[in-house]
Scaffold this active site. Structure first.
Site, PDB file in Angstrom:
ATOM      1  CB  THR A  93      -0.898  -0.008   1.259  1.00 38.47           C
ATOM      2  OG1 THR A  93      -1.652  -1.225   1.236  1.00 38.47           O
ATOM      3  CG2 THR A  93      -1.843   1.163   1.289  1.00 38.47           C
ATOM      4  CG  LEU A 162       0.616 -18.983  -3.582  1.00 38.08           C
ATOM      5  CD1 LEU A 162       0.984 -18.694  -2.140  1.00 38.08           C
ATOM      6  CD2 LEU A 162       1.840 -19.417  -4.324  1.00 38.08           C
ATOM      7  CB  ALA A 163      -3.644 -19.780   0.946  1.00 39.62           C
ATOM      8  CG  LEU A 220      -7.697  -6.071  -6.981  1.00 43.96           C
ATOM      9  CD1 LEU A 220      -7.994  -4.616  -7.319  1.00 43.96           C
ATOM     10  CD2 LEU A 220      -6.667  -6.126  -5.860  1.00 43.96           C
ATOM     11  CG  ASN A 223      -6.938 -11.846  -2.140  1.00 45.60           C
ATOM     12  OD1 ASN A 223      -7.123 -13.057  -2.174  1.00 45.60           O
ATOM     13  ND2 ASN A 223      -5.731 -11.316  -2.189  1.00 45.60           N
ATOM     14  CB  CYS A 275      -2.640 -10.350   0.090  1.00 49.89           C
ATOM     15  SG  CYS A 275      -1.000 -10.589  -0.609  1.00 49.89           S
ATOM     16  CE  LYS A 278      -0.269  -6.619  -1.391  1.00 52.05           C
ATOM     17  NZ  LYS A 278      -0.936  -6.902  -2.663  1.00 52.05           N
TER      18      LYS A 278
HETATM   19  N1  LIG Z   1       2.165 -13.716  -0.297  1.00 52.85           N
HETATM   20  C1  LIG Z   1       1.189 -14.340  -0.877  1.00 52.85           C
HETATM   21  O1  LIG Z   1       0.724 -15.369  -0.391  1.00 52.85           O
HETATM   22  C2  LIG Z   1       0.600 -13.849  -2.154  1.00 52.85           C
HETATM   23  C3  LIG Z   1       1.022 -12.658  -2.743  1.00 52.85           C
HETATM   24  N2  LIG Z   1       0.474 -12.229  -3.929  1.00 52.85           N
HETATM   25  C4  LIG Z   1       0.957 -11.020  -4.584  1.00 52.85           C
HETATM   26  O2  LIG Z   1       2.235 -11.308  -5.163  1.00 52.85           O
HETATM   27  C5  LIG Z   1       3.107 -10.165  -5.109  1.00 52.85           C
HETATM   28  C6  LIG Z   1       4.388 -10.539  -4.410  1.00 52.85           C
HETATM   29  O3  LIG Z   1       4.074 -10.915  -3.081  1.00 52.85           O
HETATM   30  P1  LIG Z   1       5.142 -11.641  -2.156  1.00 52.85           P
HETATM   31  O4  LIG Z   1       5.839 -12.692  -2.926  1.00 52.85           O
HETATM   32  O5  LIG Z   1       4.420 -12.005  -0.914  1.00 52.85           O
HETATM   33  O6  LIG Z   1       6.131 -10.418  -1.868  1.00 52.85           O
HETATM   34  P2  LIG Z   1       7.598 -10.475  -1.251  1.00 52.85           P
HETATM   35  O7  LIG Z   1       7.829  -9.162  -0.630  1.00 52.85           O
HETATM   36  O8  LIG Z   1       7.773 -11.720  -0.451  1.00 52.85           O
HETATM   37  O9  LIG Z   1       8.542 -10.637  -2.549  1.00 52.85           O
HETATM   38  C7  LIG Z   1       8.737  -9.634  -3.486  1.00 52.85           C
HETATM   39  C8  LIG Z   1      10.212  -9.638  -3.872  1.00 52.85           C
HETATM   40  O10 LIG Z   1      10.418  -8.755  -4.978  1.00 52.85           O
HETATM   41  C9  LIG Z   1      11.713  -8.221  -4.857  1.00 52.85           C
HETATM   42  N3  LIG Z   1      11.854  -7.032  -5.709  1.00 52.85           N
HETATM   43  C10 LIG Z   1      11.247  -5.826  -5.595  1.00 52.85           C
HETATM   44  N4  LIG Z   1      11.624  -5.014  -6.602  1.00 52.85           N
HETATM   45  C11 LIG Z   1      12.494  -5.710  -7.377  1.00 52.85           C
HETATM   46  C12 LIG Z   1      13.219  -5.418  -8.567  1.00 52.85           C
HETATM   47  N5  LIG Z   1      13.127  -4.226  -9.162  1.00 52.85           N
HETATM   48  N6  LIG Z   1      14.024  -6.380  -9.079  1.00 52.85           N
HETATM   49  C13 LIG Z   1      14.139  -7.585  -8.494  1.00 52.85           C
HETATM   50  N7  LIG Z   1      13.460  -7.921  -7.371  1.00 52.85           N
HETATM   51  C14 LIG Z   1      12.646  -7.001  -6.817  1.00 52.85           C
HETATM   52  C15 LIG Z   1      11.853  -7.928  -3.387  1.00 52.85           C
HETATM   53  O11 LIG Z   1      13.214  -7.806  -3.002  1.00 52.85           O
HETATM   54  C16 LIG Z   1      11.169  -9.159  -2.770  1.00 52.85           C
HETATM   55  O12 LIG Z   1      12.075 -10.189  -2.436  1.00 52.85           O
HETATM   56  C17 LIG Z   1       2.289  -9.071  -4.396  1.00 52.85           C
HETATM   57  O13 LIG Z   1       1.687  -8.270  -5.394  1.00 52.85           O
HETATM   58  C18 LIG Z   1       1.220  -9.847  -3.662  1.00 52.85           C
HETATM   59  O14 LIG Z   1       0.046  -9.098  -3.524  1.00 52.85           O
HETATM   60  C19 LIG Z   1      -0.471 -12.969  -4.571  1.00 52.85           C
HETATM   61  C20 LIG Z   1      -0.909 -14.163  -4.052  1.00 52.85           C
HETATM   62  C21 LIG Z   1      -0.406 -14.708  -2.814  1.00 52.85           C
HETATM   63  O1  LIG Z   2      -3.423 -12.871  -2.450  1.00 51.79           O
HETATM   64  C1  LIG Z   2      -2.972 -13.454  -1.492  1.00 51.79           C
HETATM   65  O2  LIG Z   2      -2.005 -13.071  -0.840  1.00 51.79           O
HETATM   66  C2  LIG Z   2      -3.595 -14.705  -0.977  1.00 51.79           C
HETATM   67  O3  LIG Z   2      -4.394 -14.315   0.171  1.00 51.79           O
HETATM   68  C3  LIG Z   2      -5.036 -15.374   0.842  1.00 51.79           C
HETATM   69  O4  LIG Z   2      -4.067 -16.317   1.319  1.00 51.79           O
HETATM   70  P1  LIG Z   2      -3.262 -16.115   2.689  1.00 51.79           P
HETATM   71  O5  LIG Z   2      -3.386 -14.708   3.134  1.00 51.79           O
HETATM   72  O6  LIG Z   2      -1.927 -16.686   2.476  1.00 51.79           O
HETATM   73  O7  LIG Z   2      -3.990 -17.078   3.741  1.00 51.79           O
HETATM   74  P2  LIG Z   2      -5.532 -17.368   4.081  1.00 51.79           P
HETATM   75  O8  LIG Z   2      -5.678 -18.807   4.321  1.00 51.79           O
HETATM   76  O9  LIG Z   2      -6.444 -16.764   3.112  1.00 51.79           O
HETATM   77  O10 LIG Z   2      -5.714 -16.636   5.486  1.00 51.79           O
HETATM   78  C4  LIG Z   2      -5.716 -15.233   5.591  1.00 51.79           C
HETATM   79  C5  LIG Z   2      -6.071 -14.833   7.008  1.00 51.79           C
HETATM   80  O11 LIG Z   2      -7.422 -15.128   7.304  1.00 51.79           O
HETATM   81  C6  LIG Z   2      -7.516 -15.892   8.492  1.00 51.79           C
HETATM   82  N1  LIG Z   2      -8.694 -16.781   8.405  1.00 51.79           N
HETATM   83  C7  LIG Z   2      -8.843 -17.619   7.361  1.00 51.79           C
HETATM   84  C8  LIG Z   2      -9.950 -18.416   7.263  1.00 51.79           C
HETATM   85  C9  LIG Z   2     -10.955 -18.357   8.247  1.00 51.79           C
HETATM   86  O12 LIG Z   2     -11.989 -19.054   8.216  1.00 51.79           O
HETATM   87  N2  LIG Z   2     -10.780 -17.504   9.287  1.00 51.79           N
HETATM   88  C10 LIG Z   2      -9.672 -16.697   9.386  1.00 51.79           C
HETATM   89  O13 LIG Z   2      -9.567 -15.916  10.347  1.00 51.79           O
HETATM   90  C11 LIG Z   2      -6.193 -16.641   8.566  1.00 51.79           C
HETATM   91  O14 LIG Z   2      -5.916 -17.076   9.858  1.00 51.79           O
HETATM   92  C12 LIG Z   2      -5.243 -15.578   8.073  1.00 51.79           C
HETATM   93  O15 LIG Z   2      -4.917 -14.678   9.111  1.00 51.79           O
HETATM   94  C13 LIG Z   2      -5.946 -16.112  -0.121  1.00 51.79           C
HETATM   95  O16 LIG Z   2      -6.534 -17.230   0.555  1.00 51.79           O
HETATM   96  C14 LIG Z   2      -5.181 -16.583  -1.339  1.00 51.79           C
HETATM   97  O17 LIG Z   2      -6.074 -17.182  -2.267  1.00 51.79           O
HETATM   98  C15 LIG Z   2      -4.482 -15.388  -1.990  1.00 51.79           C
HETATM   99  O18 LIG Z   2      -3.702 -15.824  -3.080  1.00 51.79           O
END
Ligand SMILES: NC(=O)C1=CN([C@@H]2O[C@H](COP(=O)(O)OP(=O)(O)OC[C@H]3O[C@@H](n4cnc5c(N)ncnc54)[C@H](O)[C@@H]3O)[C@@H](O)[C@H]2O)C=CC1
Ligand SMILES: O=C(O)[C@H]1O[C@H](OP(=O)(O)OP(=O)(O)OC[C@H]2O[C@@H](n3ccc(=O)[nH]c3=O)[C@H](O)[C@@H]2O)[C@H](O)[C@@H](O)[C@@H]1O
Length: 458
Positions: A93, A162-163, A220, A223, A275, A278
């Site tokens: 954000t 993925l979660a 969006l 989520n 996520c 945000k």
């Molecule tokens: N964490 C999750 O479970 C999920 C995240 N997303 C989305 O995926 C995106 C990435 O999320 P995360 O993997 O959690 O973030 P993260 O913060 O773990 O990883 C992002 C990486 O990108 C790198 N980076 C930034 N600018 C760069 C550049 N110019 N060149 C090379 N590397 C660079 C950073 O150093 C960092 O390691 C976000 O938009 C998030 O909303 C989507 C689904 C699930």
């Molecule tokens: O865009 C993303 O980052 C991801 O966000 C979530 O995945 P994540 O945040 O990794 O985990 P969730 O299992 O969704 O849980 C999110 C939060 O909700 C809470 N939660 C979940 C389920 C529930 O019934 N109650 C509850 O409080 C969890 O404890 C956790 O704090 C979505 O589930 C994924 O599909 C998505 O890709």
């Protein structure tokens, strides 16, 4: 055009690492490079201590690392080499200027786009893996195609669902994969290439294609809907506590309606993770941008309800413990935002810990995977918080335990032994409703669950 069979992912985080490991595993004929500007992260990806904890991930990485999956800091040469570039950088954000606190901060994305533009001398497919506001692909396409080299970039959207904690399972067998592109000849050709990648292991019926704006908005929306369910059940938990109803029973009854479904109805101390908040704020910002204030308010209330829930949890702790916790030791069981991850981003535990510390409580934190991240989150309280890997040690001489993460290991602890080592009267606040409440009560604990009647010895 770069090597047709080389894929690059920029950003080796929670998404980039696991996603590319799976793509490499399922597409042995492709070379997959994952780059990051954070060299420590890359070193960790190349070691036995991966930078993130995710069940099953190390096994997948072992299978492909240094065969067709490579982690590197060489962003420049990798951009030159690859034909398909996934961008999975962080999109937090925005914390300044217009849209502060709501809009997505696209600086990392845009920098990446400009870098790709500078270093490319052939046409490439750029895939948004990061979660981005609607129309970002279009803006990126404009930046990239502003080149005078005569090269064409197709910008696609392929959001990740993925979660954390179940990433490998979710990647192996997703509910669906979305691939959005322009519906031009070149856009459709690029779309087909990405669909082919996923078809190596995912049935065609699960690979949904659409225009790029629908794909961006679907991510969006998904989520927002998921978070909305949690806020909905948490709002009902508050009502249950007033009326004597049991939120677990209500959720079960409601969830058996096949139109509603049983998943994601667990009342909790609040949702966390990097996520949900945000992405909802991102949606809210978009709605306001288009003058849809009522729609924006509607979605914003999901976050407000979440904040109310965690605040309510802390107030309940305070009230139950005779309105003063100054000098009392309180053990937080779990700091990760959910079980099976070490990730603490936006964890409700951060808020709970800070509030308790402000009330002058002695906070001790235990968590099987998240203690290092917890220390970073609570840096400002250095010296005032104790971190303790062993839950038995953490609970010793404490007045209360608050369960903040639903780790499986907390269900089977010897609570009799724990009770005996604690101060009396002894409280347990179950912010996840996962412990055996009756057994705990019989041992002697005062048990305060969420959305259910308290089991109190007073
Ligand atoms: N964490 C999750 O479970 C999920 C995240 N997303 C989305 O995926 C995106 C990435 O999320 P995360 O993997 O959690 O973030 P993260 O913060 O773990 O990883 C992002 C990486 O990108 C790198 N980076 C930034 N600018 C760069 C550049 N110019 N060149 C090379 N590397 C660079 C950073 O150093 C960092 O390691 C976000 O938009 C998030 O909303 C989507 C689904 C699930
Ligand atoms: O865009 C993303 O980052 C991801 O966000 C979530 O995945 P994540 O945040 O990794 O985990 P969730 O299992 O969704 O849980 C999110 C939060 O909700 C809470 N939660 C979940 C389920 C529930 O019934 N109650 C509850 O409080 C969890 O404890 C956790 O704090 C979505 O589930 C994924 O599909 C998505 O890709």
């Amino acid at each position: 055009m770069g090597n047709e069979k080389t894929i690059l992912c920029i950003g080796a985080g929670y998404v980039g690492g696991p996603t590319m490991a799976m793509i490499a595993l399922k597409n042995p004929d492709y070379k997959v490079i994952v780059v990051d500007i954070n060299s420590k992260r890359i070193d960790a990806w190349n070691s036995e201590e991966l930078p993130i904890y995710e069940p099953g991930l190390l096994e997948v990485v072992h299978n492909v690392r240094d065969k067709n999956l490579f982690f590197s800091t060489d962003v420049e040469n990798s951009i030159k080499e690859a034909h398909i570039i996934f961008v999975s950088v962080n999109t937090p954000t925005k914390m300044f200027g217009y849209g502060e606190g709501y809009a997505a901060d696209l600086q990392y994305w845009e920098k990446t786009a400009r870098q790709i533009l500078k270093l490319s001398d052939a046409s490439k497919i750029i895939v948004e893996k990061s979660t981005l506001p609607v129309k970002t692909a279009e803006a990126m396409e404009r930046i990239l195609n502003s080149n005078e080299k005569g090269i064409i970039f197709d910008v696609l959207s392929n959001p990740e669902f993925l979660a954390e904690g179940t990433a490998i399972k979710d990647l192996e067998d997703p509910d669906r994969v979305l691939v959005g592109s322009r519906e031009t000849e070149s856009g459709l050709r690029a779309r087909n290439k990405i669909v082919q990648l996923y078809s190596s292991w995912i049935g065609k019926e699960k690979i949904l294609t659409s225009n790029v704006w629908s794909t961006e908005l679907s991510k969006l929306t998904a989520n927002a809907f998921l978070a909305q369910r949690i806020s909905s059940i948490n709002s009902i938990a508050a009502l249950c506590e007033e009326t004597g109803a049991n939120v677990h029973e209500v959720a079960h009854a409601v969830g058996t309606d096949s139109r509603i479904g049983p998943k994601f109805l667990n009342a909790s101390v609040g949702f966390g993770g990097s996520c949900f908040k945000k992405d909802i704020f991102n949606l809210v910002y978009l709605c306001r941008h288009y003058g849809l204030d009522e729609v924006a308010d509607y979605w914003e209330s999901v976050v407000k309800m979440n904040e109310y829930q965690v605040e309510r949890f802390v107030l309940k702790m305070l009230k139950s413990m005779f309105n003063t916790i100054a000098g009392k030791k309180i053990a937080l069981f779990g700091f990760a935002f959910k079980a099976n991850t070490g990730d603490t981003r936006e964890s409700p535990a951060i808020y709970v810990a800070k509030k308790l510390l402000n009330e002058m409580a002695n906070v001790v934190i235990t968590d099987p995977k998240a203690l290092e991240n917890a220390k970073i989150e609570l840096k400002e309280f250095d010296g005032n918080v104790e971190y303790c890997p062993d839950p038995y040690e953490a609970a010793k001489n404490a007045h209360a335990i608050a369960v903040l993460t639903e780790w499986e290991c907390y269900k089977s602890l010897d609570y009799k032994k724990i009770f005996e080592s604690m101060e009396k009267p002894t409280f347990i606040f179950d912010g996840r409703n996962t412990l055996p409440h009756k057994d705990l009560f019989e041992i002697g604990f005062n048990v305060i669950p969420l959305g259910m009647p308290e089991l109190s010895h007073f």
